[in-house]
Write a protein that holds these residues in place. Structure first.
Motif, PDB file in Angstrom:
ATOM      1  N   ILE A 154     -60.066  13.233  49.712  1.00 35.50           N
ATOM      2  CA  ILE A 154     -60.319  14.661  49.505  1.00 35.50           C
ATOM      3  C   ILE A 154     -60.205  15.032  48.026  1.00 35.50           C
ATOM      4  N   CYS A 155     -61.121  15.889  47.580  1.00 35.64           N
ATOM      5  CA  CYS A 155     -61.031  16.500  46.256  1.00 35.64           C
ATOM      6  C   CYS A 155     -60.959  18.024  46.419  1.00 35.64           C
ATOM      7  N   THR A 156     -60.116  18.668  45.633  1.00 42.92           N
ATOM      8  CA  THR A 156     -60.090  20.132  45.609  1.00 42.92           C
ATOM      9  C   THR A 156     -59.826  20.607  44.190  1.00 42.92           C
ATOM     10  N   ARG A 157     -60.119  21.865  43.956  1.00 47.01           N
ATOM     11  CA  ARG A 157     -59.705  22.503  42.715  1.00 47.01           C
ATOM     12  C   ARG A 157     -58.226  22.867  42.842  1.00 47.01           C
ATOM     13  N   SER A 158     -57.675  23.515  41.852  1.00 57.24           N
ATOM     14  CA  SER A 158     -56.252  23.854  41.841  1.00 57.24           C
ATOM     15  C   SER A 158     -55.813  24.556  43.122  1.00 57.24           C
ATOM     16  N   GLY A 159     -54.635  24.206  43.575  1.00 57.55           N
ATOM     17  CA  GLY A 159     -54.068  24.882  44.730  1.00 57.55           C
ATOM     18  C   GLY A 159     -53.708  26.321  44.450  1.00 57.55           C
ATOM     19  N   LEU A 160     -53.619  26.679  43.170  1.00 62.06           N
ATOM     20  CA  LEU A 160     -53.282  28.044  42.780  1.00 62.06           C
ATOM     21  C   LEU A 160     -54.514  28.916  42.602  1.00 62.06           C
ATOM     22  N   ASN A 161     -55.692  28.326  42.775  1.00 61.01           N
ATOM     23  CA  ASN A 161     -56.920  29.107  42.702  1.00 61.01           C
ATOM     24  C   ASN A 161     -56.943  30.144  43.823  1.00 61.01           C
ATOM     25  N   ASP A 162     -57.485  31.329  43.526  1.00 56.24           N
ATOM     26  CA  ASP A 162     -57.475  32.420  44.502  1.00 56.24           C
ATOM     27  C   ASP A 162     -58.106  32.026  45.835  1.00 56.24           C
ATOM     28  N   TYR A 163     -59.197  31.262  45.806  1.00 53.28           N
ATOM     29  CA  TYR A 163     -59.876  30.899  47.045  1.00 53.28           C
ATOM     30  C   TYR A 163     -59.007  29.992  47.913  1.00 53.28           C
ATOM     31  N   ASN A 164     -58.307  29.049  47.276  1.00 57.74           N
ATOM     32  CA  ASN A 164     -57.437  28.162  48.044  1.00 57.74           C
ATOM     33  C   ASN A 164     -56.175  28.879  48.507  1.00 57.74           C
ATOM     34  N   VAL A 165     -55.684  29.804  47.704  1.00 54.47           N
ATOM     35  CA  VAL A 165     -54.523  30.592  48.115  1.00 54.47           C
ATOM     36  C   VAL A 165     -54.881  31.449  49.324  1.00 54.47           C
ATOM     37  N   ALA A 166     -56.077  32.018  49.318  1.00 56.67           N
ATOM     38  CA  ALA A 166     -56.510  32.827  50.461  1.00 56.67           C
ATOM     39  C   ALA A 166     -56.639  31.971  51.719  1.00 56.67           C
ATOM     40  N   LYS A 321     -51.701  39.816  52.925  1.00 61.10           N
ATOM     41  CA  LYS A 321     -50.254  40.006  53.058  1.00 61.10           C
ATOM     42  C   LYS A 321     -49.485  38.705  52.835  1.00 61.10           C
ATOM     43  N   HIS A 322     -50.164  37.585  53.059  1.00 60.79           N
ATOM     44  CA  HIS A 322     -49.500  36.279  52.948  1.00 60.79           C
ATOM     45  C   HIS A 322     -49.722  35.622  51.584  1.00 60.79           C
ATOM     46  N   ARG A 323     -50.332  36.331  50.641  1.00 69.42           N
ATOM     47  CA  ARG A 323     -50.659  35.731  49.344  1.00 69.42           C
ATOM     48  C   ARG A 323     -49.409  35.228  48.619  1.00 69.42           C
ATOM     49  N   ALA A 324     -48.371  36.050  48.546  1.00 74.05           N
ATOM     50  CA  ALA A 324     -47.160  35.656  47.821  1.00 74.05           C
ATOM     51  C   ALA A 324     -46.542  34.401  48.447  1.00 74.05           C
ATOM     52  N   ALA A 325     -46.493  34.370  49.773  1.00 68.09           N
ATOM     53  CA  ALA A 325     -45.932  33.204  50.457  1.00 68.09           C
ATOM     54  C   ALA A 325     -46.798  31.970  50.214  1.00 68.09           C
ATOM     55  N   ALA A 326     -48.114  32.152  50.191  1.00 72.12           N
ATOM     56  CA  ALA A 326     -49.020  31.024  49.962  1.00 72.12           C
ATOM     57  C   ALA A 326     -48.848  30.462  48.554  1.00 72.12           C
ATOM     58  N   LEU A 327     -48.733  31.336  47.579  1.00 66.64           N
ATOM     59  CA  LEU A 327     -48.499  30.887  46.200  1.00 66.64           C
ATOM     60  C   LEU A 327     -47.189  30.110  46.094  1.00 66.64           C
ATOM     61  N   LYS A 328     -46.152  30.626  46.741  1.00 67.98           N
ATOM     62  CA  LYS A 328     -44.851  29.960  46.702  1.00 67.98           C
ATOM     63  C   LYS A 328     -44.940  28.569  47.316  1.00 67.98           C
ATOM     64  N   ILE A 329     -45.693  28.438  48.416  1.00 71.18           N
ATOM     65  CA  ILE A 329     -45.844  27.128  49.063  1.00 71.18           C
ATOM     66  C   ILE A 329     -46.557  26.154  48.139  1.00 71.18           C
ATOM     67  N   MET A 330     -47.626  26.597  47.502  1.00 67.79           N
ATOM     68  CA  MET A 330     -48.357  25.722  46.588  1.00 67.79           C
ATOM     69  C   MET A 330     -47.475  25.258  45.429  1.00 67.79           C
ATOM     70  N   GLU A 331     -46.611  26.129  44.967  1.00 72.27           N
ATOM     71  CA  GLU A 331     -45.688  25.750  43.891  1.00 72.27           C
ATOM     72  C   GLU A 331     -44.578  24.838  44.414  1.00 72.27           C
ATOM     73  N   THR A 332     -44.103  25.107  45.618  1.00 67.67           N
ATOM     74  CA  THR A 332     -43.035  24.304  46.202  1.00 67.67           C
ATOM     75  C   THR A 332     -43.478  22.852  46.427  1.00 67.67           C
ATOM     76  N   VAL A 333     -44.689  22.670  46.920  1.00 67.68           N
ATOM     77  CA  VAL A 333     -45.169  21.310  47.178  1.00 67.68           C
ATOM     78  C   VAL A 333     -45.750  20.689  45.906  1.00 67.68           C
ATOM     79  N   ASP A 334     -45.761  21.466  44.820  1.00 67.88           N
ATOM     80  CA  ASP A 334     -46.310  20.983  43.540  1.00 67.88           C
ATOM     81  C   ASP A 334     -47.712  20.432  43.744  1.00 67.88           C
ATOM     82  N   TYR A 335     -48.561  21.263  44.346  1.00 63.94           N
ATOM     83  CA  TYR A 335     -49.890  20.803  44.749  1.00 63.94           C
ATOM     84  C   TYR A 335     -50.705  20.246  43.584  1.00 63.94           C
ATOM     85  N   ASP A 336     -50.588  20.859  42.437  1.00 59.55           N
ATOM     86  CA  ASP A 336     -51.390  20.426  41.284  1.00 59.55           C
ATOM     87  C   ASP A 336     -50.726  19.308  40.492  1.00 59.55           C
ATOM     88  N   GLY A 337     -49.498  18.923  40.853  1.00 57.28           N
ATOM     89  CA  GLY A 337     -48.743  17.948  40.071  1.00 57.28           C
ATOM     90  C   GLY A 337     -49.173  16.523  40.348  1.00 57.28           C
TER      91      GLY A 337
END
Length: 337
Positions: A154-166, A321-337
């Motif tokens: 799988i390839c994706t753009r950043s996990g913090l991108n708005d489309y992936n966060v949504a 409504k879940h945007r903040a939680a989604a961002l936190k998850i992406m940071e917690t799993v260090d998706y872009d790391g």
């Protein structure tokens, strides 16, 4: 199904607070590229006689409107992604619009329950799959993308991108935060490379054999097919519409909101309503490779050729409504790391 486009009366590209307000015009701040706006503006002005002045605001739209306050010349904002729409609403620079026309033309799941924003076009968050390496039926659900069978594929753009966060916000809406974090970790574990670039860059990587599938928005296929350099990338993949288990395919939108200051409020609402009309929705469909939001307006022949799908019923307001939680998850799993 669902789609997007418009025009630019370039005389007002440099809209400022000194711009005089007339009853026969509408001033627009647009995050959308001018060439996407032009056809719609032309058609609206031709039909109504109301001039539309568009200022392209790439970044900081909410901050600009806050700084301008009641002196802002802007009547309407046009932007993409539910996150950007909510950012503008949360900044306190919009006002509610009670309109029977907008309510009738735009599905309830694609507009704000408080009437501050309205979706105008939709794009599906889909899978681009290598034609020669991914079998028909191999891609099924969003949930399945975290399974071991996709390890290194799988390839994706950043996990913090708005489309992936949504998309992750929609996952939270369906399954809760704990399950969403497990899914994000599984998706990361299946990446063939570190997230980089935009949606089209992922398709380029598929064409180069670096991965087998990617996550992207539907309209990028249309953009790639029009570009001689990118057409080989598009030719190497097909579009697959995953669904959520017990749900449908995730949609995001481009949308519109009425500013709090709106010096030309009556004309602005008329413009907003017109953007949801059959005529405007058809222009969106033919020029932007997006899905019209108004039921009954067909997608373009090209978009229709990509296949049919059932849109997810989860309201975008709930996704937001879940945007903040989604961002936190992406940071917690260090998706872009």
């Amino acid at each position: 199904m669902f789609h997007s486009s418009l025009r630019l009366t370039v005389a007002a590209l440099a809209l400022t607070t000194a711009l005089p307000a007339f009853a026969d015009e509408v001033n627009v701040y647009s995050h959308r590229q001018p060439e996407l706006i032009q056809p719609l503006v032309d058609a609206f002005t031709a039909e109504t006689g109301i001039a539309v002045n568009v200022a392209f605001v790439d970044k900081g739209m909410a901050e600009r409107l806050q700084a301008e306050g009641d002196r802002s010349p802007a009547d309407v904002v046009l932007t993409v992604d539910i996150a950007r729409l909510m950012q503008i609403v949360d900044a306190g620079v919009t006002q509610a619009v009670q309109s029977d026309v907008l309510d009738a033309n735009i599905p309830e799941t694609l507009r704000d329950p408080a009437d501050h924003w309205f979706g105008l076009t939709a794009r599906a968050r889909i899978v681009y799959a290598a034609k020669d390496r991914v079998a028909d039926g191999e891609v099924t659900t969003y949930e399945d993308l975290a399974s071991d069978k996709w390890k290194g594929r799988i390839c994706t753009r950043s996990g913090l991108n708005d489309y992936n966060v949504a998309l992750l916000g929609a996952y939270i809406g369906h399954h809760g935060e704990e399950a969403a974090q497990t899914w994000a970790q599984g998706l990361k574990a299946n990446l063939a490379r570190k997230p980089d670039g935009g949606d089209r860059d992922q398709v380029k990587a598929i064409a180069a054999g670096e991965c087998d599938i990617s996550i992207g928005n539907t309209y990028y296929m249309g953009q790639m097919l029009k570009d001689p350099e990118q057409k080989p990338w598009a030719d190497a993949v097909r579009i697959v519409f995953p669904t959520f288990e017990n749900g449908g395919t995730h949609l995001n939108v481009s949308g519109v909101a009425l500013t709090k200051s709106a010096p030309n409020k009556e004309a602005a609402i008329k413009f907003m309503e017109w953007l949801s009309s059959d005529a405007a929705q058809q222009i969106y469909a033919e020029t932007n490779n997006e899905f019209p939001v108004k039921p009954g307006v067909p997608a373009s022949e090209l978009v229709t050729s990509w296949g049919s799908f059932t849109a997810d019923a989860l309201p975008l307001a709930d996704v937001a409504k879940h945007r903040a939680a989604a961002l936190k998850i992406m940071e917690t799993v260090d998706y872009d790391g």
